[in-house]
Motif scaffolding. Sequence first.
Motif, mmCIF file in Angstrom:
data_model
loop_
_atom_site.group_PDB
_atom_site.id
_atom_site.type_symbol
_atom_site.label_atom_id
_atom_site.label_comp_id
_atom_site.label_asym_id
_atom_site.label_seq_id
_atom_site.Cartn_x
_atom_site.Cartn_y
_atom_site.Cartn_z
ATOM 1 N N VAL A 328 22.651 -16.525 19.107
ATOM 2 C CA VAL A 328 23.156 -16.485 20.478
ATOM 3 C C VAL A 328 21.960 -16.503 21.416
ATOM 4 O O VAL A 328 21.028 -15.698 21.267
ATOM 5 C CB VAL A 328 24.015 -15.234 20.727
ATOM 6 C CG1 VAL A 328 24.403 -15.129 22.196
ATOM 7 C CG2 VAL A 328 25.271 -15.242 19.857
ATOM 8 N N GLN A 329 21.992 -17.408 22.392
ATOM 9 C CA GLN A 329 20.960 -17.451 23.421
ATOM 10 C C GLN A 329 21.201 -16.309 24.400
ATOM 11 O O GLN A 329 22.269 -16.198 24.993
ATOM 12 C CB GLN A 329 20.994 -18.778 24.166
ATOM 13 C CG GLN A 329 19.956 -18.921 25.251
ATOM 14 C CD GLN A 329 18.541 -19.125 24.703
ATOM 15 O OE1 GLN A 329 18.369 -19.664 23.615
ATOM 16 N NE2 GLN A 329 17.548 -18.678 25.458
ATOM 17 N N VAL A 330 20.210 -15.414 24.570
ATOM 18 C CA VAL A 330 20.346 -14.311 25.521
ATOM 19 C C VAL A 330 19.429 -14.491 26.722
ATOM 20 O O VAL A 330 19.807 -14.153 27.851
ATOM 21 C CB VAL A 330 20.097 -12.945 24.847
ATOM 22 C CG1 VAL A 330 21.183 -12.633 23.844
ATOM 23 C CG2 VAL A 330 18.727 -12.876 24.202
ATOM 24 N N ALA A 331 18.221 -15.023 26.512
ATOM 25 C CA ALA A 331 17.314 -15.270 27.632
ATOM 26 C C ALA A 331 17.925 -16.326 28.538
ATOM 27 O O ALA A 331 18.353 -17.390 28.083
ATOM 28 C CB ALA A 331 15.948 -15.728 27.121
ATOM 29 N N GLY A 332 18.000 -16.020 29.832
ATOM 30 C CA GLY A 332 18.587 -16.945 30.782
ATOM 31 C C GLY A 332 20.095 -16.878 30.870
ATOM 32 O O GLY A 332 20.716 -17.674 31.587
ATOM 33 N N GLN A 333 20.726 -15.928 30.182
ATOM 34 C CA GLN A 333 22.182 -15.800 30.180
ATOM 35 C C GLN A 333 22.601 -14.435 30.727
ATOM 36 O O GLN A 333 21.921 -13.430 30.493
ATOM 37 C CB GLN A 333 22.737 -15.955 28.760
ATOM 38 C CG GLN A 333 22.342 -17.234 28.068
ATOM 39 C CD GLN A 333 22.887 -18.460 28.761
ATOM 40 O OE1 GLN A 333 24.055 -18.528 29.125
ATOM 41 N NE2 GLN A 333 22.027 -19.459 28.960
ATOM 42 N N GLY A 334 23.723 -14.392 31.434
ATOM 43 C CA GLY A 334 24.312 -13.126 31.856
ATOM 44 C C GLY A 334 23.418 -12.253 32.710
ATOM 45 O O GLY A 334 23.511 -11.025 32.645
ATOM 46 N N GLY A 335 22.551 -12.854 33.508
ATOM 47 C CA GLY A 335 21.640 -12.078 34.348
ATOM 48 C C GLY A 335 20.338 -11.717 33.687
ATOM 49 O O GLY A 335 19.479 -11.067 34.315
#
Length: 543
Positions: A328-335
């Motif tokens: 799951v891409q977390v950097a750049g997602q959801g703030g």
Amino acid sequence: MISAAVVAAVVGLVPAVAQAAGPSAAGASPTTGAGSAPAPAAVEQAAKDALAKDRAAKAGARAGAPKAVAGPGAAPQDPYFELAMGSTAFYGHGVDIAVSVATDLTEGRIVYDIDWGDGRILQSTGDVTQDRLFEHLFAEVGSHRITITATEQTSKRTATIVRDVLVNGSEFVPRTPARLLDTRDGTGAPAAKAVAPYATTRVRIAGSAGIPAGVTAVALNLTVTDATDAGHLIAYASGTPQPTTSNVNFTAGQSVPTLAIVPVGADGYVELANRSGGTVDLIADVTGYFTQSAANGYTSVKPSRIADTRDGRGTARGQVAGQSTFAVQVAGQGGVPAQGVAAVALNVTVTDPKGPGHLTVFPSGGQAPSTSNLNFTTGQTVANAVIVPVGPDGRISLRNGAWAGTDVIVDVTGYYSADSEAAYLPENPKRAYDSRLWGPLAGQQYKSLGMWQPGRRLEAVVLNTTVTDTQGSGHLSVAPDPLDSATVTPTPPDSSVLNWTKGATVSNLVQADIFLTTGIDVWNRGWEPIDLIVDRVGAYDRN
């Protein structure tokens, strides 16, 4: 500057049928929320008390020093001019100091030059008989060397004092998940043996898995398994009294995980207490620790769903196959920023599993560790808070350790980075709310809880939320309370922090954003009433 008294909590539940313990008469009112902070006068007095001790010690030393023989016409005492200082730190980044001079001069004006040791200098003038109070915020946590020079303007007498002060805040150092304790095979324990009824086992933190001495708190994923009776588990700092609260509840035969941010004792250990009439096996996996030196501060974000295999959000649509891993891409997602993120705070949910198993969350780019974050049975929906390092590509990996497929949901609630300003302040157990004192929380309704503390600029509060006496199925959501909530009904978020079925008692850790507000809203997203218990275990204080 003001600060908060050390507060916090976890839910105390009786070891029978996993029911929550009876409400305390000292519980918070339904509108007050978290514990109180010292008034400004109390903070100032603490600095003055420290000053008085320093002044008394110097006076004692002066009285014991050899005296010169007085000649004809000599002054009745030798001239002296000494500087004393006291300090107190109640904040994530700040310090209060009190200074004064001890002198034979009965009048005069003192110029204080204060070098805070961070490139900033303050000059202030006061009467020779006055105690002076100063406050300062540092950009970084840790130890800071303060140099104070006092000069009497007429006589030009001068004195200098140099002191190292340590601010209270801690920053986070993430690490790949590692197992510190497993009583089933003796990892981190004296022997492979279940924990006896109402007994305690110790977990070595300092010196384990590369964790240094002197850490203030640790992020542990705790799992109770092979329980022979219902009860609850308490995690707390070694060398401190055992709280009458809990971190997780369990029934006989159940495997239950929970994330806990636990203060570490002065000897480098934490204690795990089995509060049940049966034996239990305990597992503790570490994902990071907090230290009073510059590392990674915390930034909260609005709870956001960044992955859901049921509809293909943030990942492929469809259940995750057994014994398989997805990213799951977390950097750049959801703030979360696109760069510079060391770790993320998540709430991960497994739903509709086709068989029993466990889920492991870890940074991308490596092999799955032999740890777990969630345990589940066939058909169960279960959530757990997770703090996990971010891989070099800005992603995390999740491995389904079951042999059958399951759906997985990932909500992000915050992140840790060198640029984040909020430092962690562990707190003693404190109950913020217990609906059993006031009546259950109805279905599709919310409870607003005040979390503000004077003198702190809080980024987030760390809570243990528990639902009990559930009369149906549902899930719990937590969001910042809008400042106009007294006139406008808030909108519930599309995220969740825990799930329950009828008759269950379920807990989970929540890192709740309150940066732009003064409290939180806790939503019962089921259709039937529940009892809600909210305990405070820490806070993140901004620079």
